[in-house]
Design a protein around this motif. Structure first.
Motif, PDB file in Angstrom:
ATOM      1  N   ASP A 222       1.967   8.054   8.131  1.00 14.05           N
ATOM      2  CA  ASP A 222       2.526   6.811   8.663  1.00 14.05           C
ATOM      3  C   ASP A 222       3.931   7.100   9.326  1.00 14.05           C
ATOM      4  O   ASP A 222       4.465   8.212   9.246  1.00 14.05           O
ATOM      5  CB  ASP A 222       2.999   5.800   7.515  1.00 14.05           C
ATOM      6  CG  ASP A 222       3.929   4.478   7.977  1.00 14.05           C
ATOM      7  OD1 ASP A 222       4.880   4.682   8.041  1.00 14.05           O
ATOM      8  OD2 ASP A 222       2.922   3.550   8.063  1.00 14.05           O
TER       9      ASP A 222
ATOM     10  N   GLN B 217      -5.417  -5.653   4.789  1.00 15.33           N
ATOM     11  CA  GLN B 217      -4.758  -4.608   3.645  1.00 15.33           C
ATOM     12  C   GLN B 217      -5.482  -5.145   2.138  1.00 15.33           C
ATOM     13  O   GLN B 217      -5.485  -6.017   2.026  1.00 15.33           O
ATOM     14  CB  GLN B 217      -3.213  -4.647   3.265  1.00 15.33           C
ATOM     15  CG  GLN B 217      -2.842  -3.436   2.367  1.00 15.33           C
ATOM     16  CD  GLN B 217      -1.410  -3.638   1.972  1.00 15.33           C
ATOM     17  OE1 GLN B 217      -0.968  -3.686   0.846  1.00 15.33           O
ATOM     18  NE2 GLN B 217      -0.451  -3.761   3.293  1.00 15.33           N
TER      19      GLN B 217
ATOM     20  N   GLY C 138      -1.624   1.400  14.812  1.00 11.22           N
ATOM     21  CA  GLY C 138      -1.416   2.039  13.647  1.00 11.22           C
ATOM     22  C   GLY C 138      -1.228   3.513  13.531  1.00 11.22           C
ATOM     23  O   GLY C 138      -1.508   4.075  14.998  1.00 11.22           O
TER      24      GLY C 138
ATOM     25  N   ASN D  57       1.665   0.379  10.912  1.00 13.11           N
ATOM     26  CA  ASN D  57       1.040   1.356   9.920  1.00 13.11           C
ATOM     27  C   ASN D  57      -0.602   1.390  10.103  1.00 13.11           C
ATOM     28  O   ASN D  57      -1.110   2.407  10.322  1.00 13.11           O
ATOM     29  CB  ASN D  57       1.342   0.773   8.404  1.00 13.11           C
ATOM     30  CG  ASN D  57       0.771   1.734   7.410  1.00 13.11           C
ATOM     31  OD1 ASN D  57       1.364   2.826   7.499  1.00 13.11           O
ATOM     32  ND2 ASN D  57      -0.116   1.465   6.547  1.00 13.11           N
ATOM     33  N   SER D  58      -1.345   0.259  10.436  1.00 11.81           N
ATOM     34  CA  SER D  58      -2.717   0.332  10.541  1.00 11.81           C
ATOM     35  C   SER D  58      -3.379  -0.954  10.775  1.00 11.81           C
ATOM     36  O   SER D  58      -2.687  -1.964  10.557  1.00 11.81           O
ATOM     37  CB  SER D  58      -3.590   0.957   9.065  1.00 11.81           C
ATOM     38  OG  SER D  58      -3.237   0.030   8.154  1.00 11.81           O
TER      39      SER D  58
ATOM     40  N   GLN E 133       1.139   6.689   3.416  1.00 14.39           N
ATOM     41  CA  GLN E 133       0.405   7.881   3.725  1.00 14.39           C
ATOM     42  C   GLN E 133       1.605   8.869   4.286  1.00 14.39           C
ATOM     43  O   GLN E 133       2.559   8.341   5.142  1.00 14.39           O
ATOM     44  CB  GLN E 133      -0.836   7.527   4.264  1.00 14.39           C
ATOM     45  CG  GLN E 133      -1.845   6.996   3.401  1.00 14.39           C
ATOM     46  CD  GLN E 133      -1.997   7.650   2.133  1.00 14.39           C
ATOM     47  OE1 GLN E 133      -2.553   8.700   2.193  1.00 14.39           O
ATOM     48  NE2 GLN E 133      -1.824   7.008   1.032  1.00 14.39           N
TER      49      GLN E 133
ATOM     50  N   ASN F 217      -6.810   3.528   7.445  1.00 15.70           N
ATOM     51  CA  ASN F 217      -5.825   4.424   6.555  1.00 15.70           C
ATOM     52  C   ASN F 217      -6.332   4.028   5.021  1.00 15.70           C
ATOM     53  O   ASN F 217      -5.919   3.020   4.644  1.00 15.70           O
ATOM     54  CB  ASN F 217      -4.616   4.211   6.809  1.00 15.70           C
ATOM     55  CG  ASN F 217      -3.700   5.195   6.020  1.00 15.70           C
ATOM     56  OD1 ASN F 217      -3.863   5.565   5.041  1.00 15.70           O
ATOM     57  ND2 ASN F 217      -2.411   5.204   6.459  1.00 15.70           N
TER      58      ASN F 217
ATOM     59  N   SER G 214      -5.905   5.452   1.198  1.00 18.94           N
ATOM     60  CA  SER G 214      -5.009   6.068   0.636  1.00 18.94           C
ATOM     61  C   SER G 214      -5.680   7.167  -0.264  1.00 18.94           C
ATOM     62  O   SER G 214      -6.765   7.063  -0.779  1.00 18.94           O
ATOM     63  CB  SER G 214      -4.278   5.235  -0.432  1.00 18.94           C
ATOM     64  OG  SER G 214      -3.622   4.361   0.261  1.00 18.94           O
TER      65      SER G 214
ATOM     66  N   GLN H  46      -5.798  -1.042   5.906  1.00 17.73           N
ATOM     67  CA  GLN H  46      -5.003  -0.278   4.845  1.00 17.73           C
ATOM     68  C   GLN H  46      -5.645  -0.584   3.645  1.00 17.73           C
ATOM     69  O   GLN H  46      -5.759  -1.597   3.118  1.00 17.73           O
ATOM     70  CB  GLN H  46      -3.386  -0.676   4.960  1.00 17.73           C
ATOM     71  CG  GLN H  46      -2.864   0.166   3.682  1.00 17.73           C
ATOM     72  CD  GLN H  46      -2.841   1.713   3.756  1.00 17.73           C
ATOM     73  OE1 GLN H  46      -2.355   1.999   4.845  1.00 17.73           O
ATOM     74  NE2 GLN H  46      -3.074   2.470   2.936  1.00 17.73           N
TER      75      GLN H  46
ATOM     76  N   HIS I 132       4.939  -1.704   5.194  1.00 13.76           N
ATOM     77  CA  HIS I 132       3.968  -0.860   6.295  1.00 13.76           C
ATOM     78  C   HIS I 132       2.924  -1.683   6.404  1.00 13.76           C
ATOM     79  O   HIS I 132       1.996  -1.866   6.302  1.00 13.76           O
ATOM     80  CB  HIS I 132       3.501   0.300   5.487  1.00 13.76           C
ATOM     81  CG  HIS I 132       4.493   1.128   5.059  1.00 13.76           C
ATOM     82  ND1 HIS I 132       5.416   2.172   5.617  1.00 13.76           N
ATOM     83  CD2 HIS I 132       5.297   1.365   3.719  1.00 13.76           C
ATOM     84  CE1 HIS I 132       6.100   2.774   4.987  1.00 13.76           C
ATOM     85  NE2 HIS I 132       6.138   2.236   3.859  1.00 13.76           N
TER      86      HIS I 132
ATOM     87  N   ASP J 240       0.199  -3.977   8.243  1.00  9.78           N
ATOM     88  CA  ASP J 240      -1.238  -3.973   8.623  1.00  9.78           C
ATOM     89  C   ASP J 240      -1.909  -5.127   8.911  1.00  9.78           C
ATOM     90  O   ASP J 240      -1.628  -6.147   8.248  1.00  9.78           O
ATOM     91  CB  ASP J 240      -1.872  -3.316   7.084  1.00  9.78           C
ATOM     92  CG  ASP J 240      -1.168  -2.271   6.718  1.00  9.78           C
ATOM     93  OD1 ASP J 240      -1.181  -1.008   7.284  1.00  9.78           O
ATOM     94  OD2 ASP J 240      -0.677  -2.421   5.315  1.00  9.78           O
TER      95      ASP J 240
ATOM     96  N   ALA K 195       0.846  -1.289   0.213  1.00 19.03           N
ATOM     97  CA  ALA K 195       0.126  -0.004   0.008  1.00 19.03           C
ATOM     98  C   ALA K 195       0.902   1.124  -0.089  1.00 19.03           C
ATOM     99  O   ALA K 195       1.897   1.406   0.556  1.00 19.03           O
ATOM    100  CB  ALA K 195      -0.870  -0.102   1.227  1.00 19.03           C
TER     101      ALA K 195
END
Length: 403
Positions: free
Chosen positions: A14, A293, A346, A319-320, A11, A351, A353, A323, A288, A290, A8
């Motif tokens: 992040d 995702q 995260g 990260n999340s 962002q 998150n 994008s 995502q 990143h 997640d 991903a």
């Protein structure tokens, strides 16, 4: 053909990007020195010329702007281009007992540290640093942070945990090596697979089993031309070697515990995940991390899961929990429902994008913990949030704009 792994798009929110942003702030915004004058009692007092830089505050090395800070007594640093030798913090316009001291020069910034007491506060908090040189105040710096409960790892009652997912108590597992399944409709029950699982045919079921994949592979559970795959009351485990827990599409997970992979499940077309627990993931360079995702997909249902990528005891937000982007395949994400989940961890727990091409992507009735760095969610306008709330207060979350 198995699609290649696609990350991903990171962002700006992040944690890696955040550190870059702070570094950029520290650069001199103008190479020209600015002369300043301080007027006190009608008399102008010359102040030495200083580089023009933007003042900011940090908590544990990260900018406090709208960031989560535990609601207790914490150390806050103030950095500014204006020379000062001491200061005082105010919280919501109330002076604090402590003072800003230990002033030093770091590059173009004068820096000082002091304690701020956030005990009993919640949500947006105004912090003002009044800075002095000699007997005169030379600058007032105002920032806003988010005060959150100290405990950020608890899973609320009713949401999946390790006790309600994975191999049920009392099941005796039969040891197995890595499996490569080519029999349509095969049922794998009660296996302790020491290796990865690859499935190449439709309608395979895995139940009451543990897959421990420690190979440096793209997917711990690899599905290729395998629609109708079902895994229930099982576990997918890695030591950080496997990149993705399971992918890409045409599968169902029920009461599955996933831990130790770099990323959790990848959401492609026709995916259903329910009553499952994704946690304790592992950050690697270039990943990143997640809990779930998607980089493209349709027909996705993620319902009543606990999704928190963090490892217990770690201060890495990762990260999340969710995502979403559209970087691969048909480069679109549509007809996706995230309902009744508990999200935590995260930079933002959700998150989406900025460049995501979305249609009918809905978050509904989800609960959020405070273990994220900046807030509950960041998304593009095409994503709908309905009755998503902070788990402790019941207040509706605020969704930050991704663009």
């Amino acid at each position: 053909m198995t699609p290649p792994r696609a990350l991903a798009t990171p962002q700006p929110h992040d944690s890696v990007r955040n550190h870059s942003r702070v570094a950029r702030v520290a650069r001199v915004l103008s190479g020209v020195a600015a002369a300043a004058a301080l007027v006190v009692g009608g008399v102008s007092a010359a102040v030495p010329a200083q580089a023009v830089v933007n003042p900011y505050m940090t908590y544990e090395g990260t900018s406090v702007n709208s960031a989560n800070v535990p609601a207790t007594t914490v150390d806050i640093s103030t950095l500014t281009g204006v020379k000062f030798d001491r200061g005082t913090y105010y919280v919501n316009d109330v002076v604090q007992d402590g003072s800003i001291g230990g002033v030093g020069l770091a590059g173009n910034y004068y820096t000082g540290d002091g304690e701020v007491d956030l005990t009993g506060l919640y949500g947006s908090v105004k912090v003002v640093a009044k800075l002095y040189s000699g007997k005169y105040m030379v600058q007032s710096v105002t920032k806003y942070l988010r005060a959150v409960p100290i405990v950020t790892n608890t899973i609320p009652a009713g949401f999946p945990t390790a006790a309600t997912t994975g191999v049920p108590d009392g099941v005796t597992l039969t040891p197995s090596t890595a499996l490569d399944v080519w029999t349509p409709g095969a049922v794998l029950d009660g296996l302790d697979v020491q290796g990865c699982l690859s499935v190449h045919v439709p309608d395979v079921t895995v139940r009451n089993s543990r897959i421990t994949c420690t190979d440096e592979t793209l997917r711990a559970v690899s599905l290729t031309d395998a629609p109708g795959f079902v895994m229930e009351d099982s576990e997918i485990v890695s030591d950080g070697s496997a990149q993705v827990a399971i992918g890409w599409g045409g599968y169902t997970l029920r009461r599955v515990e996933i831990r130790g992979t770099q990323d959790g499940p990848r959401l492609g077309d026709n995916v259903s995940i329910s009553d499952s627990y994704v946690h304790g993931l592992v950050r690697h360079d270039g990943v990143h991390t997640d809990a779930v995702q998607s980089t493209s997909g349709s027909g996705i249902v993620v319902r009543h899961n606990t999704l928190d990528p963090r490892q217990a005891g770690s201060d890495d937000f990762l990260n999340s929990a969710v995502q979403l982007g559209t970087e691969t395949g048909l480069q679109r994400l549509e007809n996706a429902l995230f309902e009744g989940n508990f999200f935590n961890g995260g930079s933002y727990s959700v998150n989406v994008s900025c460049s995501a091409n979305v249609r009918n992507v809905v978050f509904q009735g989800n609960a959020y913990g405070h273990g994220n760095r900046y807030g509950a969610a960041i998304a593009v306008p095409g994503v709908t949030f309905t009755q998503d709330r902070w788990v402790d207060t019941g207040n509706l979350i605020k969704v930050a704009p991704a663009c």
